[in-house]
Design an enzyme around this catalytic site. Sequence first.
Site, PDB file in Angstrom:
ATOM      1  N   PRO A 195     -20.006 -19.441 -13.235  1.00 32.80           N
ATOM      2  CA  PRO A 195     -20.534 -19.347 -11.876  1.00 32.80           C
ATOM      3  C   PRO A 195     -21.994 -19.778 -11.795  1.00 32.80           C
ATOM      4  O   PRO A 195     -22.461 -20.253 -10.753  1.00 32.80           O
ATOM      5  CB  PRO A 195     -20.382 -17.860 -11.531  1.00 32.80           C
ATOM      6  CG  PRO A 195     -20.372 -17.159 -12.844  1.00 32.80           C
ATOM      7  CD  PRO A 195     -19.691 -18.107 -13.789  1.00 32.80           C
ATOM      8  N   PHE A 223     -18.411  -9.231 -12.850  1.00 29.89           N
ATOM      9  CA  PHE A 223     -17.457  -8.945 -13.912  1.00 29.89           C
ATOM     10  C   PHE A 223     -16.359  -9.992 -13.894  1.00 29.89           C
ATOM     11  O   PHE A 223     -15.924 -10.428 -12.831  1.00 29.89           O
ATOM     12  CB  PHE A 223     -16.789  -7.587 -13.678  1.00 29.89           C
ATOM     13  CG  PHE A 223     -17.645  -6.410 -14.029  1.00 29.89           C
ATOM     14  CD1 PHE A 223     -17.732  -5.965 -15.328  1.00 29.89           C
ATOM     15  CD2 PHE A 223     -18.348  -5.745 -13.037  1.00 29.89           C
ATOM     16  CE1 PHE A 223     -18.508  -4.874 -15.645  1.00 29.89           C
ATOM     17  CE2 PHE A 223     -19.124  -4.650 -13.353  1.00 29.89           C
ATOM     18  CZ  PHE A 223     -19.211  -4.208 -14.658  1.00 29.89           C
ATOM     19  N   TYR A 269       0.803  -1.234   0.000  1.00 34.23           N
ATOM     20  CA  TYR A 269       0.000   0.000   0.000  1.00 34.23           C
ATOM     21  C   TYR A 269       0.834   1.282   0.000  1.00 34.23           C
ATOM     22  O   TYR A 269       0.500   2.227  -0.732  1.00 34.23           O
ATOM     23  CB  TYR A 269      -1.008  -0.021   1.150  1.00 34.23           C
ATOM     24  CG  TYR A 269      -2.216  -0.856   0.816  1.00 34.23           C
ATOM     25  CD1 TYR A 269      -3.293  -0.303   0.136  1.00 34.23           C
ATOM     26  CD2 TYR A 269      -2.277  -2.205   1.146  1.00 34.23           C
ATOM     27  CE1 TYR A 269      -4.396  -1.067  -0.201  1.00 34.23           C
ATOM     28  CE2 TYR A 269      -3.370  -2.978   0.814  1.00 34.23           C
ATOM     29  CZ  TYR A 269      -4.437  -2.412   0.136  1.00 34.23           C
ATOM     30  OH  TYR A 269      -5.520  -3.171  -0.212  1.00 34.23           O
ATOM     31  N   GLU A 282      -8.914  -6.855   4.471  1.00 38.29           N
ATOM     32  CA  GLU A 282      -8.162  -7.954   3.878  1.00 38.29           C
ATOM     33  C   GLU A 282      -7.526  -8.850   4.945  1.00 38.29           C
ATOM     34  O   GLU A 282      -7.419 -10.063   4.746  1.00 38.29           O
ATOM     35  CB  GLU A 282      -7.104  -7.400   2.925  1.00 38.29           C
ATOM     36  CG  GLU A 282      -7.728  -6.823   1.654  1.00 38.29           C
ATOM     37  CD  GLU A 282      -6.819  -5.885   0.892  1.00 38.29           C
ATOM     38  OE1 GLU A 282      -5.590  -5.898   1.148  1.00 38.29           O
ATOM     39  OE2 GLU A 282      -7.331  -5.117   0.051  1.00 38.29           O
ATOM     40  N   GLN A 284      -8.045 -15.136 -12.724  1.00 41.99           N
ATOM     41  CA  GLN A 284      -9.118 -15.553 -11.830  1.00 41.99           C
ATOM     42  C   GLN A 284     -10.213 -16.242 -12.633  1.00 41.99           C
ATOM     43  O   GLN A 284     -10.669 -15.713 -13.648  1.00 41.99           O
ATOM     44  CB  GLN A 284      -9.653 -14.336 -11.073  1.00 41.99           C
ATOM     45  CG  GLN A 284      -8.615 -13.799 -10.093  1.00 41.99           C
ATOM     46  CD  GLN A 284      -8.874 -12.395  -9.611  1.00 41.99           C
ATOM     47  OE1 GLN A 284      -9.497 -11.602 -10.288  1.00 41.99           O
ATOM     48  NE2 GLN A 284      -8.365 -12.079  -8.430  1.00 41.99           N
TER      49      GLN A 284
END
Length: 409
Positions: free
Chosen positions: A279, A391, A95, A137, A207
Amino acid sequence: MLSQKTIDIVKSTAPVLEVKGQEITTAFYKLLFSNHPELLNIFNHANQSQGRQQTALANTVYAAAKYIDQLEVLVPAVKQIAHKHRSLAIKPEHYPIVGKYLLEAIKEVLGEAATDEIINAWAEAYGEIANVFISVEKAMYTEAEEQEGGWVDFKDFIVDDKKVESSVITSFYLKPKDGGKVARFTPGQYITIQVSIPGEKYIMNRQYSLSDAPGKDYYRISVKREAECNPIGKVSNFLHDDVNVGDTIKVSAPAGDFVLESNPHAPITLIAGGVGVTPMISMLKTLADQKAENTVTFIQAAKNSEMHAFMDEVSEACSKLGDATAYFGYDDDDDSSAGDFQGYIEKSFLRQAVPSSDSICYVCGPAKFMESIIRQLKEIGISEDRIHYEFFGPAMTLNTEPVETGANN
């Protein structure tokens, strides 16, 4: 907590970021990768080359400026992005690097308009926003590791089986190399696979939605072969052509918030375009395994019959449900006699196929497909809070507002 002065300054930049956002994020990624090329082992090169990552980040930065005094508004977006980050093993130490080059990009693009006061306010705001992401996270990393069969970051899986589903889609059945259990997932979630392709300088991550019901001793992903000239085709072609049974690939634990909700009473409509079926087949097979009492509608659009995947699995799943109907249709004229619709799905068809206005609708497919479907669902009376979509890649903005016309199509 941010001071009111900082909030006011950051909010004042929102109009500029709305206009200049993508120019800033494009400059940001150029600076980031020039100074830290090792991060190309994390970021999706295809999304970079298509400008999707730049657009998604620009939308996020603009939203952060607009709602800096109401960060709770950003929570859904934060969680969605945090799932992606956790699945890619992005950690707190990344970060400060991102913050440094984001501020440099703002200065580069805005020039003298980026005063020290503005840059300092954004530095403070970025720190606050980064802490929100890091906190969310952290909880996701802990959950992924501590669940039964869980693990940290990436783990070796063996390709246990490989099955052709259509002319463009092939499924890969993945089992832990160490022989352990696989962590459960919620239908609709995805895993990240990590591959090293001969001739490529950097590791590539992609992914893929899990395309089978949970509770098995494997994960299944079903991958569409993209055109080799398309940047997103590098990994898919490598998987199709070079990854075989017995090979090892690295996998991160399941992630994602586009998931099948538990609602035993509402009708459920699953609408898939192309490889967006992955999915959806997981959701449908899960409902079948659970012997759900919902009214279930499954709508699948494909380019043609050769590219139509999972027809038998859809039929079998629907046969296990008490009240389920499956529809399919093709774009190509040579398949005009097959299916329940041809070409684009029309509002008249959705009005007939979707059981009622209280249906919970899940939509996945190409962006233009989703725009059209979501817009038409709204036009036939499905409220926005009952429409869920996913998406493949960074979240983009969809134009889904209903079109006011006199037509009753």
